[in-house]
Structure formats: C-alpha cells, structure tokens
Design a protein around this motif. Structure first.
Motif, PDB file in Angstrom:
ATOM      1  N   GLU A  97       0.709  -1.153   0.047  1.00 53.07           N
ATOM      2  CA  GLU A  97      -0.133  -0.071   0.063  1.00 53.07           C
ATOM      3  C   GLU A  97       1.045   1.375  -0.023  1.00 53.07           C
ATOM      4  O   GLU A  97       0.310   2.221  -0.613  1.00 53.07           O
ATOM      5  CB  GLU A  97      -0.904   0.039   1.142  1.00 53.07           C
ATOM      6  N   MET A  98       2.008   1.223   0.536  1.00 54.80           N
ATOM      7  CA  MET A  98       2.804   2.507   0.635  1.00 54.80           C
ATOM      8  C   MET A  98       3.496   2.878  -0.750  1.00 54.80           C
ATOM      9  O   MET A  98       3.984   3.917  -0.895  1.00 54.80           O
ATOM     10  CB  MET A  98       4.067   2.137   1.471  1.00 54.80           C
ATOM     11  N   ALA A  99       3.317   1.695  -1.592  1.00 58.27           N
ATOM     12  CA  ALA A  99       3.708   2.279  -2.988  1.00 58.27           C
ATOM     13  C   ALA A  99       2.830   3.075  -3.750  1.00 58.27           C
ATOM     14  O   ALA A  99       3.319   3.691  -4.706  1.00 58.27           O
ATOM     15  CB  ALA A  99       3.853   0.813  -3.930  1.00 58.27           C
ATOM     16  N   LEU A 100       1.752   3.339  -3.252  1.00 62.31           N
ATOM     17  CA  LEU A 100       0.981   4.393  -3.526  1.00 62.31           C
ATOM     18  C   LEU A 100       1.120   5.740  -2.990  1.00 62.31           C
ATOM     19  O   LEU A 100       0.468   6.939  -3.504  1.00 62.31           O
ATOM     20  CB  LEU A 100      -0.596   3.966  -3.508  1.00 62.31           C
ATOM     21  N   GLU A 103       5.377  10.288  -2.115  1.00 61.39           N
ATOM     22  CA  GLU A 103       6.731  10.470  -1.698  1.00 61.39           C
ATOM     23  C   GLU A 103       7.618   9.207  -1.743  1.00 61.39           C
ATOM     24  O   GLU A 103       8.697   9.226  -2.360  1.00 61.39           O
ATOM     25  CB  GLU A 103       7.057  10.911  -0.053  1.00 61.39           C
ATOM     26  N   ILE A 104       7.046   8.112  -1.335  1.00 63.53           N
ATOM     27  CA  ILE A 104       7.651   6.693  -1.449  1.00 63.53           C
ATOM     28  C   ILE A 104       7.959   6.293  -2.848  1.00 63.53           C
ATOM     29  O   ILE A 104       8.686   5.929  -3.420  1.00 63.53           O
ATOM     30  CB  ILE A 104       7.069   5.718  -0.752  1.00 63.53           C
ATOM     31  N   GLN A 105       6.613   6.599  -3.680  1.00 67.96           N
ATOM     32  CA  GLN A 105       6.605   6.365  -5.041  1.00 67.96           C
ATOM     33  C   GLN A 105       7.694   6.807  -5.879  1.00 67.96           C
ATOM     34  O   GLN A 105       8.387   6.400  -6.540  1.00 67.96           O
ATOM     35  CB  GLN A 105       5.143   6.632  -5.601  1.00 67.96           C
ATOM     36  N   ARG A 106       7.893   8.366  -5.716  1.00 69.28           N
ATOM     37  CA  ARG A 106       8.792   9.123  -6.532  1.00 69.28           C
ATOM     38  C   ARG A 106      10.101   8.871  -6.169  1.00 69.28           C
ATOM     39  O   ARG A 106      10.906   8.559  -7.074  1.00 69.28           O
ATOM     40  CB  ARG A 106       8.309  10.358  -6.568  1.00 69.28           C
ATOM     41  N   TRP A 166       6.347  -2.604  -9.288  1.00 65.68           N
ATOM     42  CA  TRP A 166       5.491  -2.696 -10.290  1.00 65.68           C
ATOM     43  C   TRP A 166       4.085  -1.977 -10.144  1.00 65.68           C
ATOM     44  O   TRP A 166       3.618  -1.289 -11.046  1.00 65.68           O
ATOM     45  CB  TRP A 166       4.944  -4.180 -10.330  1.00 65.68           C
ATOM     46  N   ILE A 167       3.809  -1.626  -9.056  1.00 64.66           N
ATOM     47  CA  ILE A 167       2.634  -1.029  -8.492  1.00 64.66           C
ATOM     48  C   ILE A 167       2.860   0.680  -8.889  1.00 64.66           C
ATOM     49  O   ILE A 167       2.242   1.424  -9.415  1.00 64.66           O
ATOM     50  CB  ILE A 167       2.242  -0.854  -7.181  1.00 64.66           C
ATOM     51  N   ALA A 168       4.061   0.985  -8.492  1.00 63.25           N
ATOM     52  CA  ALA A 168       4.492   2.462  -8.645  1.00 63.25           C
ATOM     53  C   ALA A 168       4.878   3.022 -10.123  1.00 63.25           C
ATOM     54  O   ALA A 168       4.651   4.309 -10.616  1.00 63.25           O
ATOM     55  CB  ALA A 168       5.843   2.671  -8.138  1.00 63.25           C
ATOM     56  N   GLU A 169       4.819   1.884 -11.072  1.00 61.18           N
ATOM     57  CA  GLU A 169       5.092   2.270 -12.480  1.00 61.18           C
ATOM     58  C   GLU A 169       3.713   2.824 -13.276  1.00 61.18           C
ATOM     59  O   GLU A 169       3.893   3.498 -14.119  1.00 61.18           O
ATOM     60  CB  GLU A 169       5.303   1.009 -13.279  1.00 61.18           C
ATOM     61  N   GLU A 170       2.744   2.428 -12.611  1.00 63.95           N
ATOM     62  CA  GLU A 170       1.164   2.673 -13.043  1.00 63.95           C
ATOM     63  C   GLU A 170       0.927   4.162 -12.610  1.00 63.95           C
ATOM     64  O   GLU A 170       1.015   4.258 -11.284  1.00 63.95           O
ATOM     65  CB  GLU A 170       0.354   1.478 -12.694  1.00 63.95           C
ATOM     66  N   ASN A 174      -4.026   1.596  -8.277  1.00 64.37           N
ATOM     67  CA  ASN A 174      -4.934   0.889  -7.225  1.00 64.37           C
ATOM     68  C   ASN A 174      -5.145  -0.517  -7.898  1.00 64.37           C
ATOM     69  O   ASN A 174      -5.412  -1.382  -7.217  1.00 64.37           O
ATOM     70  CB  ASN A 174      -6.093   1.622  -7.290  1.00 64.37           C
ATOM     71  N   VAL A 175      -5.381  -0.506  -9.233  1.00 66.47           N
ATOM     72  CA  VAL A 175      -5.588  -2.136  -9.899  1.00 66.47           C
ATOM     73  C   VAL A 175      -4.432  -2.788  -9.447  1.00 66.47           C
ATOM     74  O   VAL A 175      -4.657  -3.949  -8.940  1.00 66.47           O
ATOM     75  CB  VAL A 175      -5.945  -1.774 -11.373  1.00 66.47           C
ATOM     76  N   ARG A 176      -3.196  -2.353  -9.885  1.00 63.60           N
ATOM     77  CA  ARG A 176      -2.113  -3.394  -9.597  1.00 63.60           C
ATOM     78  C   ARG A 176      -1.868  -3.732  -8.032  1.00 63.60           C
ATOM     79  O   ARG A 176      -1.440  -4.733  -7.543  1.00 63.60           O
ATOM     80  CB  ARG A 176      -0.900  -2.497  -9.936  1.00 63.60           C
ATOM     81  N   LEU A 177      -2.269  -2.699  -7.109  1.00 60.68           N
ATOM     82  CA  LEU A 177      -2.462  -2.930  -5.798  1.00 60.68           C
ATOM     83  C   LEU A 177      -3.283  -4.087  -5.319  1.00 60.68           C
ATOM     84  O   LEU A 177      -2.744  -5.091  -4.773  1.00 60.68           O
ATOM     85  CB  LEU A 177      -2.772  -1.629  -4.856  1.00 60.68           C
ATOM     86  N   ALA A 178      -4.402  -3.992  -5.790  1.00 62.21           N
ATOM     87  CA  ALA A 178      -5.622  -5.237  -5.581  1.00 62.21           C
ATOM     88  C   ALA A 178      -4.994  -6.510  -5.962  1.00 62.21           C
ATOM     89  O   ALA A 178      -4.965  -7.321  -5.436  1.00 62.21           O
ATOM     90  CB  ALA A 178      -6.738  -4.759  -6.282  1.00 62.21           C
TER      91      ALA A 178
END
Length: 198
Positions: A97-100, A103-106, A166-170, A174-178
C-alpha cells in the motif's frame, strides 16, 4: 578559519536532507538542480559536497531516511497486532500500500531505482532482519512451516519490493495494488503449516 560546531554541522546536514526530500518529492531527482536545491536550503554547494559527496549521495541519504521510517511503520503494524500471523500479513500488505504514497513512489520506487540501481541501504537490511525475526517466531509457534527464516524473509521481501516497483510504475496503481494484494495472500497462505502435519 572558523571551525563549525558539531551541532551546526548536524543542523546543516538535516536542512539539506529535509530540503532534498521535499524538492525530490515535488519535482523528482532529474528535474532538481543542485544550485536550486542548495539555494532553497539557504546553503552552498560546498555544504552539499561536504556532507553527501554529490547529488546522488544526497538521494541515497534521503532514501535511507525514508526506508528507516518505513521500517518503523511496518514494525508498529506487526508489533501491535493481537495475532502474530495477522500482524505479519498486515505488515506485508501495508508495504504494498505504501507504493501508492507519492513520496515513496517518486523518491524510493522510481528515482532511487533509476539512479542508485540495486544497492541495498542499511535500512532495507534492517527490514529484512526484522522480517526474519517475525518469521522465525512464527515457525517456533508452529504457525509457519519449517524453513530457513532468512531465505523466507529474502524471498518475501524481494517479492514485495518488486511488486511495489510494479505498482509504482502505473499512474493509477490501485488496480495493480489489488492484484498484488491478492497474489500476496495466496503466497503467504502457502507458508502456513498444513492442518494435521506434525
């Protein structure tokens, strides 16, 4: 020549870290110039070079700071759970979830991977060690099947990290997180001791 006190040096380092974290988070590493960064911090390039070597060294320090905070957040999740297994599962899901989080994502999942490559900061090592202790405890309790706790921690952490990338690339992860959370649930279920096994 005036010698600066240790407190002044630590304050300069903290100012550079806080400014870099904010600016990298807003603009990204590539779009942040050292001159603009040091101007916003009210410091010189010399201060940046002295404390971090270069812009890349500053990014590494920011990533290590964020990773250390992330590990503390994850430890709080698993440490306050009433059930050790559920706490472990919640901790793994929280990592995804933190991948969304912007700050963590970028900074951690996009810029650090591109700029720093596969280096493993100390805070990530601590996260793996923390996960290893949790797994070892679950094995001792008879919840998780017998296996090497270090190997399991490395496999799970590696899988979580790659899924977070992989989640952060999108743009809308949210879809990838699920999808990642569903796969994680299946993976973790495979660690459990099978009913009736001794």
């Amino acid at each position: 020549m005036v010698r600066r006190t240790r407190a002044a040096m630590e304050a300069t380092r903290a100012t550079l870290l806080a400014t870099a974290r904010r600016v990298f988070g807003e603009r990204g590493y590539a779009d942040t110039s050292m001159d603009d960064l040091t101007a916003q911090a009210g410091l010189t390039r010399g201060a940046l070079y002295h404390h971090f070597g270069d812009k890349k060294g500053l990014l590494a320090a920011v990533v290590e700071q964020i990773d250390a905070e992330t590990d503390l957040r994850l430890q709080a999740i698993s440490g306050t759970a009433e059930d050790a297994w559920q706490g472990f599962c919640d901790r793994c899901r929280a990592y995804l979830e933190m991948a969304l989080e912007p700050e963590i994502q970028r900074i951690v999942l996009r810029d650090a991977r591109a700029v720093l490559g596969g280096t493993l900061p100390n805070s990530q090592r601590h996260c793996i060690a923390s996960m290893q202790r949790l797994i070892d405890n679950l094995i001792q309790q008879g919840v998780v099947a017998q296996a090497d706790p270090r190997a399991l921690a490395l496999l799970i952490y590696g899988g979580l990290a790659e899924t977070a990338f992989w989640i952060a690339e999108e743009d809308d992860g949210n879809v990838r997180l699920a999808q990642g959370a569903a796969a994680l649930k299946l993976l973790l279920r495979g660690m459990l001791v099978e009913p009736g096994s001794s």
